[in-house]
Enzyme design. Structure first.
Site, PDB file in Angstrom:
ATOM      1  N   GLY A  51      16.634  10.297  10.927  1.00  0.00           N
ATOM      2  CA  GLY A  51      16.977   9.349  10.360  1.00  0.00           C
ATOM      3  C   GLY A  51      16.073   8.222  10.600  1.00  0.00           C
ATOM      4  O   GLY A  51      15.531   7.548   9.833  1.00  0.00           O
TER       5      GLY A  51
ATOM      6  N   HIS B  31      18.354  38.190 -13.438  1.00  0.00           N
ATOM      7  CA  HIS B  31      18.800  39.470 -13.140  1.00  0.00           C
ATOM      8  C   HIS B  31      17.541  40.384 -12.404  1.00  0.00           C
ATOM      9  O   HIS B  31      16.585  40.239 -12.933  1.00  0.00           O
ATOM     10  CB  HIS B  31      19.478  40.298 -14.292  1.00  0.00           C
TER      11      HIS B  31
END
Ligand code: NDP
Length: 457
Positions: A15, A434
């Site tokens: 951060g 798929h």
């Protein structure tokens, strides 16, 4: 009044570094102070080395599965000293990258402990620096007083620095750190016992994930002790003795204290600014990450809000863009995905089923619970579980929960759809890719149950 810097950031973790670099890019004169290693918890003693250890553990599963796929294997064994050496080299490399990034951005780095000495003033060693804005980004550290004697136990920093693994280990707690390391250590050949005070691990996660996480830990050989947190821990000649309910005592050569983390605010001098710390020493901030003191801000784990690296980064960038970029930015933390890197991993975004109902949503719950193709082929037992929570009134997908292979990667992508406010009809319109496990998320046609809303408390 003239200051040495526009911004001084205390703490060079993810951060602090992100905020400082963005501020410098916006033209601010920035200094950052770090008392330990640049990179902070995530890079040096958290997310990164933990995930490297998880990858090591994953090979145990791959080796077990390989014969079913036609492989003949010789003797395979894990050598912790080799992993430890490679991990140390990698964190050193990453620390170097972070240092270069700071230098390349024009952020001045001070190695040393920072102490706030009063408004706009920070002391580092024998230097006193001044800045118009101070950003507290000092993170958190393991608690060491949750249970009498727990200070004798190792914490995750120590575990990640081990060169040799113990044969038997106790893990105390059942949050992110406890569950991840129990799962990893078990695969690396350690006999792990997990002691925790609730019926199920991973408080805060959806109960359907928690139940399956407990089953997955058990399947990996972890001995579960629900409602079984020790009341006291003693140091013994050979290791540690855990005193559990009913007068039982268990001895281990190694025990991990995974009972939570606490903001790093001790001896920071925040009282000189009139900042009163919140529960567990957290720095209280408003939505913009402003503290009660003029020109002083806090982001990330030191605020003890959503203790996740990407949250700290987003908060830091939004803050400095508001300070130096002429924009008013706030971070929306309503929908934040998170993952537990156990094996198989858990990933989630949005409320749990119980939370959604309590918040007043009538729900359609869609679920898939199956053995993925990779498992069925060699006769493996590992399952994948997926769950969608859909608001019955609006058709909006409120939450995605999953435990199973690749869950964090899948949920990260679905997080985009949820952030865009996707509806179930839009999931249904999506053509499946798929063969994947992820396609199940767009193939769930009938709800497995419908839950009535409860009036919000
Ligand atoms: P957590 O808050 O996740 O878990 C703390 C655990 O300690 C809970 O199981 C809690 O039990 C237990 N505990 C606390 N006090 C006591 C006590 N006195 N006796 C017995 N058990 C106790 O903390 P962690 O340290 O695991 O992780 C800290 C934070 O770091 C996380 O919340 C997360 O935000 C972040 N993190 C994120 C990771 C990721 O993104 N994958 C990985 C690691 C950390 P109970 O549930 O009963 O309160």
């Amino acid at each position: 009044m003239a200051f040495d810097y526009d911004l001084i950031t205390l703490g060079a973790g993810s951060g602090g570094v992100a905020a400082s670099r963005r501020a410098a890019a916006l033209g601010a004169k920035v200094a950052i102070v770090e008392g330990s290693r640049v990179g902070g918890t995530c890079v040096i003693r958290g997310c990164v080395p933990k995930k490297l250890m998880m990858y090591a553990a994953q090979y145990a599963d791959a080796l077990r599965e390989a014969p079913g796929y036609g492989w003949s294997l010789g003797d395979a064994r894990f050598e912790m000293p080799r992993w430890a050496q490679a991990k140390a080299a990698e964190t050193t490399r990453l620390e170097g990258v972070y240092r270069q990034l700071l230098a390349g951005s024009g952020v001045e780095l001070f190695d040393g402990w920072a102490r706030v000495a009063g408004p706009n003033q920070v002391v580092v060693g024998d230097r006193t620096l001044s800045a118009r804005h101070l950003l507290i980004a000092t993170g958190a550290a393991p608690v060491r007083d949750s249970i009498p004697g727990i200070g004798h136990c190792a914490v995750s920093d120590d575990l990640l620095d081990l060169v040799d693994l113990p044969q038997r280990a106790a893990v105390i707690g059942s949050g992110f750190i406890a569950v991840e390391f129990a799962s990893i250590l078990a695969r690396l050949g350690v006999a792990v016992s997990l002691y925790y005070r609730k019926e199920l691990p991973l408080r805060g996660f959806d109960d359907d994930l928690r139940r399956r996480a407990a089953q997955a830990l058990q399947a990996a050989g972890v001995r579960l002790h629900p409602n079984g947190a020790p009341g006291r821990i003693d140091k013994t000649a050979g290791g540690l003795r855990l005193h559990c309910a009913g007068g039982e005592a268990h001895e281990f050569e190694f025990a991990l204290n995974a009972t939570g983390r606490r903001p790093n605010t001790e001896r920071l001098g925040l009282e000189t600014l009139g900042i009163e710390l919140g529960p567990h020493g957290a720095v209280p901030v408003d939505r913009r990450r402003h503290t009660a003191a003029e020109g002083v801000y806090a982001i990330g784990d030191v605020t003890n809000h959503r203790n996740l690296t990407p949250v700290a980064i987003a908060e830091g960038r939004a803050l400095v863009e508001s300070l130096f970029g002429g924009a008013t930015r706030e971070v929306d933390l309503d929908l934040v995905a998170s993952a537990v890197f156990m094996l198989p991993p858990v990933a989630t975004i949005g409320p749990t089923e119980a939370e959604a109902i309590a918040a007043g949503h009538a729900l359609k719950v869609f679920e898939a619970d199956f053995r993925p193709m990779r498992q069925t082929f060699f006769g493996g037992a590992e399952r994948s579980y997926m769950k969608l929570l859909v608001d019955a009134a609006t058709d909006r997908v409120l939450a995605v929960h999953m435990i199973g292979a690749d869950a964090p990667e899948i949920v990260q992508c679905l997080a985009v759809a949820l952030t865009c406010g996707a509806t179930k009809a839009q999931f249904d319109r999506t053509i499946a890719l798929h063969p994947t496990a992820a396609e199940e998320f767009v193939l769930m046609r009938e709800p497995t149950r419908v839950a009535a809303a409860r009036a919000p408390a």
